[in-house]
Design a protein around this motif. Structure first.
Motif, PDB file in Angstrom:
ATOM      1  N   UNK A  26      -3.040  -0.759  -8.099  1.00 23.96           N
ATOM      2  CA  UNK A  26      -4.423   0.021  -8.260  1.00 23.96           C
ATOM      3  C   UNK A  26      -4.390   1.440  -7.159  1.00 23.96           C
ATOM      4  N   UNK A  27      -5.453   2.582  -8.048  1.00 21.08           N
ATOM      5  CA  UNK A  27      -5.067   3.343  -7.150  1.00 21.08           C
ATOM      6  C   UNK A  27      -6.748   4.153  -6.778  1.00 21.08           C
ATOM      7  N   UNK A  28      -6.589   5.476  -5.673  1.00 18.87           N
ATOM      8  CA  UNK A  28      -7.896   5.789  -5.837  1.00 18.87           C
ATOM      9  C   UNK A  28      -7.443   7.250  -5.633  1.00 18.87           C
ATOM     10  N   UNK A  29      -7.668   7.951  -7.150  1.00 18.04           N
ATOM     11  CA  UNK A  29      -7.160   9.363  -7.105  1.00 18.04           C
ATOM     12  C   UNK A  29      -8.787  10.147  -6.879  1.00 18.04           C
ATOM     13  N   UNK A  30      -8.432  10.995  -5.985  1.00 21.39           N
ATOM     14  CA  UNK A  30      -9.063  12.044  -5.297  1.00 21.39           C
ATOM     15  C   UNK A  30      -7.812  13.256  -5.800  1.00 21.39           C
ATOM     16  N   UNK A  31      -9.219  14.063  -7.284  1.00 23.68           N
ATOM     17  CA  UNK A  31      -8.727  15.104  -8.227  1.00 23.68           C
ATOM     18  C   UNK A  31      -9.588  16.024  -7.661  1.00 23.68           C
ATOM     19  N   UNK A  32      -9.232  17.556  -7.837  1.00 26.98           N
ATOM     20  CA  UNK A  32      -9.688  18.725  -7.180  1.00 26.98           C
ATOM     21  C   UNK A  32      -9.063  19.684  -8.655  1.00 26.98           C
ATOM     22  N   UNK A  33      -9.688  19.990  -9.672  1.00 27.61           N
ATOM     23  CA  UNK A  33      -9.682  21.106 -10.501  1.00 27.61           C
ATOM     24  C   UNK A  33      -9.871  22.510  -9.628  1.00 27.61           C
ATOM     25  N   UNK A  34      -8.195  22.904 -10.101  1.00 30.16           N
ATOM     26  CA  UNK A  34      -8.427  24.747  -9.576  1.00 30.16           C
ATOM     27  C   UNK A  34      -7.911  25.779 -11.086  1.00 30.16           C
ATOM     28  N   UNK A  35      -8.348  25.164 -12.071  1.00 30.98           N
ATOM     29  CA  UNK A  35      -8.389  26.420 -13.558  1.00 30.98           C
ATOM     30  C   UNK A  35     -10.309  26.686 -13.129  1.00 30.98           C
ATOM     31  N   UNK A  36     -10.561  27.558 -14.036  1.00 32.56           N
ATOM     32  CA  UNK A  36     -11.614  28.468 -14.360  1.00 32.56           C
ATOM     33  C   UNK A  36     -12.264  27.869 -15.941  1.00 32.56           C
TER      34      UNK A  36
ATOM     35  N   UNK B  57       0.526  -1.130   0.245  1.00 29.81           N
ATOM     36  CA  UNK B  57      -0.401   0.000   0.200  1.00 29.81           C
ATOM     37  C   UNK B  57       0.845   1.529   0.125  1.00 29.81           C
ATOM     38  N   UNK B  58       0.225   2.522  -0.347  1.00 26.42           N
ATOM     39  CA  UNK B  58       1.191   3.744  -0.554  1.00 26.42           C
ATOM     40  C   UNK B  58       0.501   4.599  -0.925  1.00 26.42           C
ATOM     41  N   UNK B  59       0.715   5.868  -0.831  1.00 28.47           N
ATOM     42  CA  UNK B  59       0.261   7.362  -1.267  1.00 28.47           C
ATOM     43  C   UNK B  59       0.796   8.228  -1.898  1.00 28.47           C
ATOM     44  N   UNK B  60       0.259   8.788  -2.968  1.00 31.41           N
ATOM     45  CA  UNK B  60       0.859   9.477  -3.423  1.00 31.41           C
ATOM     46  C   UNK B  60       0.137  10.658  -3.366  1.00 31.41           C
ATOM     47  N   UNK B  61       0.805  11.976  -3.720  1.00 28.46           N
ATOM     48  CA  UNK B  61       0.398  13.624  -4.025  1.00 28.46           C
ATOM     49  C   UNK B  61       0.475  13.972  -5.851  1.00 28.46           C
TER      50      UNK B  61
ATOM     51  N   UNK C  64      -4.541   6.787  -3.202  1.00 28.72           N
ATOM     52  CA  UNK C  64      -4.220   5.902  -2.490  1.00 28.72           C
ATOM     53  C   UNK C  64      -3.832   4.709  -3.146  1.00 28.72           C
ATOM     54  N   UNK C  65      -2.876   4.164  -2.838  1.00 28.57           N
ATOM     55  CA  UNK C  65      -2.518   3.003  -4.038  1.00 28.57           C
ATOM     56  C   UNK C  65      -2.444   1.232  -3.497  1.00 28.57           C
ATOM     57  N   UNK C  66      -2.437   0.479  -3.891  1.00 28.47           N
ATOM     58  CA  UNK C  66      -2.475  -0.684  -3.893  1.00 28.47           C
ATOM     59  C   UNK C  66      -1.098  -1.941  -5.106  1.00 28.47           C
ATOM     60  N   UNK C  67      -1.354  -2.593  -4.413  1.00 29.01           N
ATOM     61  CA  UNK C  67      -0.529  -4.048  -4.952  1.00 29.01           C
ATOM     62  C   UNK C  67      -0.717  -5.412  -4.584  1.00 29.01           C
TER      63      UNK C  67
ATOM     64  N   UNK D 261      -6.828  -0.020 -12.327  1.00 26.22           N
ATOM     65  CA  UNK D 261      -5.870  -1.063 -11.967  1.00 26.22           C
ATOM     66  C   UNK D 261      -5.259  -0.995 -13.143  1.00 26.22           C
ATOM     67  N   UNK D 262      -4.379  -0.915 -13.486  1.00 22.23           N
ATOM     68  CA  UNK D 262      -3.410  -1.048 -14.674  1.00 22.23           C
ATOM     69  C   UNK D 262      -2.238  -1.034 -14.540  1.00 22.23           C
ATOM     70  N   UNK D 263      -1.740  -1.672 -15.476  1.00 17.25           N
ATOM     71  CA  UNK D 263      -0.308  -2.394 -15.258  1.00 17.25           C
ATOM     72  C   UNK D 263       0.861  -1.833 -16.175  1.00 17.25           C
ATOM     73  N   UNK D 264       1.027  -0.854 -16.430  1.00 14.69           N
ATOM     74  CA  UNK D 264       2.043   0.293 -16.881  1.00 14.69           C
ATOM     75  C   UNK D 264       3.855  -0.311 -17.248  1.00 14.69           C
ATOM     76  N   UNK D 265       4.378  -1.789 -16.739  1.00 16.20           N
ATOM     77  CA  UNK D 265       5.400  -1.793 -16.469  1.00 16.20           C
ATOM     78  C   UNK D 265       6.100  -2.506 -18.054  1.00 16.20           C
ATOM     79  N   UNK D 266       5.019  -3.037 -18.982  1.00 10.15           N
ATOM     80  CA  UNK D 266       5.154  -3.993 -19.602  1.00 10.15           C
ATOM     81  C   UNK D 266       6.017  -2.750 -21.248  1.00 10.15           C
TER      82      UNK D 266
END
Length: 597
Positions: free
Chosen positions: A545-555, A500-504, A533-536, A567-572
Motif C-alpha cells: 500500500x502506498x500514498x504517492x505525493x507527486x510534483x510534475x517538473x515538466x512544462x 511501514x516505510x518511506x520512499x523518494x 508513504x508505504x505500508x504492508x 494497493x498492489x501485489x507485484x511479487x507474483x
C-alpha cells in the motif's frame, strides 16, 4: 495413606500390598492420560523440540499442516482489538487446500527439489503471506515434514474517491480467501455519472475441482458496454509437472476512446469475441526443459467507422468533420503451434517488489513462441499468419537482481502480403538491497504499436503505464518509454500491526508518433518527482500500500500535483501488460501458460 506405619502385622501387610499395587498402576494411569491428551491435542510445531535434518531420501512418516492467521505476532494492549477484529472476520486456509499444492506424500522418500518447489508454489499464492516446509527427524529413521503457512488479510474494502464532486465514486468489496477454500470473490460498483453505473463481479477459484487448476470468471457492465470472460487454466507452475492447458471464452462491447490534444476526446464502438483451447507438454529434465503444444483460437472484432463524443452530459455525434476512422474487421480461426524453452532456477528474496515480504525471483532464461496459421471455415474468412513471442531473462541473487521481459505479437496478412498489428511491450529492472531496510529500484517500461489495423493509442495519463501527476494529459502517442527510479527505506516499528516505510522517486517519460495510430504526436520528455508513504498490512504482506505525493517538473500545461493511493501485489510476476496495451492484443498468445509465476 502412609506406608510403613506400625499398625500390626496384618495392617502392615495390607498397607504394603496396596502401596505396591498403586505404585504399579500409577505409570499405566499416567500413560493413559497422556494418550488421551495426545489424541485431542492439535498438531503443534516441532521447532525447538526435534533436531532439523536434511531432506535426502528418508521416508516421510508424517506431514503436518499448520495454518496461521494474520497478525501472529503479539500486539500492544491498546491495539489488540485489531487482532480480534481481523480474526473474527477471517477463516484460515484449510489444510486440504495447502496439501493440494504439495508434491510430497507420506511414505515416499523425501526429495529436496519437491520440497522446495512445493514451498515456492505455496508462497506464490495471493492469499498467503509466506510458507515454509521444515524437515525434522522423527527418531525412527524417517522424517516429519511441517508445512507452516501464514494467511494474508483477506477482506477487501477499496473505496473510490476523487477530489471533485461527488467525492465518493464507487466501492470494491470482496474476499480473497473465501471461507479458507482458496477462492476469491469481488463485487464492484462505480458511479457512471451520465452513463450506466459500473457493476462488476469477479470470481477466481485457485483450486478448481480440487486440483492445481484455476477458474476465472469476470462479468462487468461498463458505462457504455459490457464485458464477459471465462477461463480455466492449469498454469505451468513448476518443472515437475508434465502438462499445462488453457480454455477460455469471452467477449466485450465498449467504446475505444482517442485523445486528440486540446480537441475533445472521441471514441469508436468496438465489439469483440474470442475463444481459445490448447495445451503444453514438458520434454526434457527439470531445470532445463522444452515445452511443445498446440491450440485452436477464434478471434472476431468489429469496429464502427463513425466516431462519437462521450461528454459529461452523454453521447453526442462528432461534428468536427474529420475523416472516418478506418479499422480492419477481423474474423479468423487459427491453428497454433506452441513452443517454449526454460532454464530457470528460483531464488528466495525479501523486500524487492514488497516492502518486507518474501518472493521467489526467476534466475535464468525463458522463451515462449506461438505460431498460428489461419483456417478458412464458415464465417472465419481471414487469411493470415500470427506470431507471438514472450522472452524473459533474469540474473542476480538476494542482494541485487536484474531482469528483463518483452512480449511481442504481429499478424501477416496473406492477402496484402504485409505484416501489421505489431504490438510490443516490456520491462527491464534492477533491484539493489545493500541493507535489510533499504532497497533501490531502477526500471524502464516500454510499449509500441506499428502498422495498426485495430484501435490502439498510448498516453502518459494511463494509470498503470503513465506518469504520476499527468492524469489530465491529453497528448496521445503510438510508442511510450517511461523511466522510473525509487529509493525505499523501511521504518522500524514495534507495533506489529504493519510494516511501514518511506520512499523518494523520480519518473520521466515521452511519446512518439506513428501514422497508423490516430492523432498521435511526438512529445518532449515529461518528468515528476515525489515522496511516498508505504505500508504492508499485516507485517510481511506482499501487497504494498502506498500514498504517492507527486510534483510534475515538466512544462505540460495539464500536469498537476497529485496524491494517489494504491494497493498492489507485484511479487507474483515480473511483468504484466498495462491495460491500454492488453486491450488491443489478440487473445491467442498463451500468456497464462508462459507467464506463471
Amino acid at each position: 495413606m502412609t506406608c510403613g506405619g506400625r499398625r500390626g502385622q496384618l495392617a502392615a501387610a495390607l498397607t504394603i500390598g496396596l502401596c505396591t499395587i498403586g505404585s504399579a498402576l500409577r505409570p499405566l494411569s499416567l500413560a493413559a492420560q497422556q494418550t488421551r491428551v495426545e489424541q485431542v491435542r492439535p498438531p503443534v510445531s516441532s521447532q525447538g523440540r526435534l533436531p532439523v535434518t536434511g531432506c535426502s531420501g528418508q521416508p516421510k512418516s508424517d506431514i503436518v499442516v499448520i495454518s496461521q492467521p494474520p497478525f501472529t505476532d503479539r500486539l500492544p494492549r491498546d491495539l489488540d482489538w485489531v487482532r480480534r477484529a481481523v480474526r473474527a472476520t477471517h477463516a484460515n486456509t484449510r489444510d486440504d487446500v495447502v496439501r493440494q499444492f504439495l508434491f510430497l506424500k507420506v511414505g515416499e522418500p523425501c526429495n529436496q527439489i519437491k520440497r522446495a518447489e512445493s514451498e515456492r508454489i505455496l508462497r506464490a499464492q495471493p492469499y498467503l503471506v509466506d510458507a515454509r516446509i521444515r524437515v525434522y527427524d522423527d527418531e525412527n529413521g524417517g522424517v516429519r515434514l511441517e508445512v507452516e503457512t501464514r494467511d494474508d488479510f483477506s477482506l477487501m474494502v477499496e473505496p473510490m474517491l476523487r477530489g471533485s464532486s461527488p467525492q465518493f465514486r464507487g466501492l470494491r468489496l470482496g474476499e480473497s480467501n473465501l471461507a479458507g477454500f482458496a477462492k476469491q470473490a469481488v463485487v464492484e460498483w462505480r458511479n457512471g455519472m451520465a452513463y450506466n453505473d459500473v457493476l462488476g463481479v469477479q470470481f477466481t477459484d485457485f483450486q478448481f475441482l480440487g486440483q492445481r487448476d484455476e477458474l476465472r470468471l469476470e462479468a462487468r457492465r461498463e458505462p457504455f458496454g459490457q464485458r464477459l470472460n471465462l477461463e480455466a487454466v492449469r498454469p505451468f507452475y513448476t518443472d515437475l509437472q508434465r502438462f499445462a492447458w488453457v480454455a477460455s471464452v469471452g467477449g466485450r462491447r465498449e467504446p475505444h476512446q482517442f485523445l486528440r490534444g486540446d480537441i475533445e476526446t472521441n471514441a469508436v464502438n468496438v465489439r469483440r469475441a474470442f475463444s481459445n483451447v490448447g495445451g503444453l507438454a514438458r520434454v526434457g529434465p527439470v531445470g532445463r526443459l522444452r515445452l511443445i503444444g498446440a491450440s485452436i483460437t477464434r478471434e472476431e472484432e468489429r469496429v464502427d467507422s463513425l466516431p462519437f463524443l462521450l461528454t459529461p452530459l452523454g453521447v453526442r455525434p462528432d461534428t468536427l468533420g474529420e475523416a472516418a476512422l478506418l479499422f480492419r474487421r477481423q474474423n479468423v480461426l487459427r491453428a497454433n503451434l506452441l513452443l517454449g524453452v526454460r532454464a530457470i532456477r528460483f531464488v528466495r528474496v525479501q523486500g524487492f517488489d514488497a516492502l518486507t515480504g518474501t518472493q521467489d525471483i526467476r534466475v535464468g532464461a525463458q522463451a515462449g513462441v506461438s505460431l498460428g496459421q489461419s483456417i478458412v471455415v464458415g464465417p472465419a474468412v481471414d487469411r493470415d499468419r500470427f506470431l507471438s513471442t514472450n522472452v524473459y531473462l533474469g540474473w542476480g541473487g538476494e542482494k541485487w537482481f536484474a531482469g528483463a521481459q518483452g512480449i511481442t505479437e504481429a499478424r501477416y496478412d496473406l492477402t496484402r502480403r504485409q505484416w501489421d498489428n505489431v504490438i510490443g511491450s516490456g520491462r527491464a529492472a534492477w533491484y539493489f538491497r545493500p541493507a535489510v531496510r533499504q532497497t533501490t529500484v531502477l526500471q524502464a517500461e516500454w510499449a509500441t504499436g506499428r502498422r495498426m489495423r485495430a484501435p490502439f493509442q498510448l498516453s502518459l495519463a494511463d494509470r498503470e503505464g503513465g506518469l504520476l501527476g499527468h492524469r489530465q494529459s491529453r497528448e496521445p502517442g503510438a510508442r511510450r518509454l517511461v523511466l522510473r527510479g525509487e529509493q525505499r527505506l523501511v521504518v522500524p516499528t514495534r507495533l506489529n500491526v504493519a510494516d511501514v516505510g518511506l520512499a523518494g522517486f523520480v519518473e520521466a517519460g515521452r511519446l512518439w508518433t506513428e501514422s497508423s495510430v490516430p492523432y498521435t504526436v511526438d512529445t518532449p520528455w515529461r518528468g515528476v518527482v515525489g515522496v511516498s508513504l508505504l505500508a504492508a498490512v499485516p507485517p510481511r504482506s506482499r501487497r504494498l500500500w502506498r500514498v504517492d505525493f507527486a510534483v510534475p517538473v515538466s512544462k505540460d500545461p495539464r500536469a498537476r500535483f497529485e496524491v494517489r493511493l494504491t494497493g498492489i501485489d507485484r511479487s507474483r510476476t515480473f511483468w504484466r501488460d498495462t491495460r491500454d496495451v492488453e486491450r488491443s492484443r489478440e487473445r491467442t498468445a498463451p500468456t497464462s501458460l508462459f507467464n506463471w509465476p
